[in-house]
Design an enzyme around this catalytic site. Structure first.
Site, PDB file in Angstrom:
ATOM      1  N   GLU A  14      -4.112  -9.788   3.390  1.00 31.83           N
ATOM      2  CA  GLU A  14      -4.809  -9.562   4.660  1.00 31.83           C
ATOM      3  C   GLU A  14      -6.002 -10.497   4.863  1.00 31.83           C
ATOM      4  O   GLU A  14      -6.247 -10.976   5.976  1.00 31.83           O
ATOM      5  CB  GLU A  14      -5.290  -8.102   4.744  1.00 31.83           C
TER       6      GLU A  14
ATOM      7  N   GLU B 198       0.828  -1.205   0.000  1.00 31.07           N
ATOM      8  CA  GLU B 198       0.000   0.000   0.000  1.00 31.07           C
ATOM      9  C   GLU B 198       0.866   1.260   0.000  1.00 31.07           C
ATOM     10  O   GLU B 198       0.483   2.279  -0.583  1.00 31.07           O
ATOM     11  CB  GLU B 198      -0.953  -0.032   1.195  1.00 31.07           C
TER      12      GLU B 198
END
Length: 285
Positions: free
Chosen positions: A154, A134
């Site tokens: 995740e 990210e």
């Protein structure tokens, strides 16, 4: 020469992220937790947020590079061991100092949702997973080693990519590529990332990654500091705004008169006429 002496204020302390200044106008930030694969503990999110705010406000700096220490990982996301320990301790610690257990408004490591003024080059030297990817998804330029890997795993541990990477992934790669990557949680190679326009280039060798990142940063630092800030803002405005014309108008209305009234636009035109390199002034934008 100690470049840091030219700063208006010293860089803030970052426990777990080292700063260096390899050339004038360039900052190199290295996440230095190689034993933890450069995962980010809670406090470091806020320290890196302060570092990159300082970078934006330091007149002598124009471009930053972010990388990871060692040859295994750029950043593998959150420090899951710390996260598990905090969850086991109950809710009291979260209530007492909630800022310690959340990201700043600029996102993961102060970068994944950062707006900022100045560009950042991500030099990805290994695994860029979860929040680590990210970070790179929100950087302006990304260069990676041939063995680098990218992923948002995740969901495999019952979480989701909440650092702002999902909308940035889909804006860059499109719905179907982003869905296949994020919903499966699989990692992609540097070659795949290049194919999907998620990175700019692959370094010639792992050993030349930082040298090549500095070369990119040097080219960016050579342009007018005012033009750099405005051009980056215009690109980001178009990325964030649904209407192309509205994105243009927002940037034009905000910056055009300031640019034309500034010293650097005059210097650039005079230098062109005199056939010499321009002597840029620090931006006042």
């Amino acid at each position: 020469m100690d470049i840091s002496r030219a700063f208006e204020s010293p860089p803030p302390q970052c426990d777990g992220c080292d700063t260096a200044f390899p050339e004038p106008h360039i900052m190199l930030a290295t996440i230095n937790r190689p034993r933890q694969l450069n995962s980010i503990p809670y406090a470091l999110h806020w320290q890196m947020d302060a570092l990159f705010k300082w970078f934006d406000n330091e007149p002598s700096l124009r471009v930053a590079i972010v990388t990871g220490a060692g040859d295994r990982a750029f950043c593998v996301g959150s420090d899951l061991i710390e996260m598990q320990r905090v969850k086991k301790s109950g809710n009291d610690s979260w209530k007492a100092e909630p800022y310690k257990y959340n990201h700043p408004s600029s996102g993961f490591a102060g970068l994944s949702r950062r707006e900022g003024k100045k560009p950042i080059v991500a030099a990805v030297n290994g695994y860029a997973l979860g929040g680590g990817w990210e970070i790179a998804l929100n950087c302006d330029v990304v260069i990676a080693t041939p063995s680098a890997q990218f992923g948002l795993p995740e969901a495999k541990v019952g979480l989701y990519a909440y650092g702002g990477g999902l909308p940035r992934l889909i804006r860059t790669a499109g719905l179907h590529v982003a869905s296949e990557i994020a919903l499966s949680g699989r990692s992609i190679t540097a070659k795949e990332a290049l194919q999907y326009n998620l990175i700019n280039r692959i370094s010639k060798k792992p050993e030349t990654l930082i040298e090549e990142a500095i070369s990119i940063a040097r080219e960016i630092a050579a342009i007018s500091p005012d033009a750099m800030i405005i051009t980056r803002s215009a690109l980001r405005e178009a990325w964030e705004t649904s209407s192309v014309e509205r994105a243009f108008q927002n940037t034009h209305e905000r910056f055009y008169e300031k640019l034309m009234a500034g010293e650097n636009s005059s210097e650039g035109l005079i230098a062109f006429k005199e056939k010499r390199p321009p002597r840029w002034k620090p931006s006042k934008l």
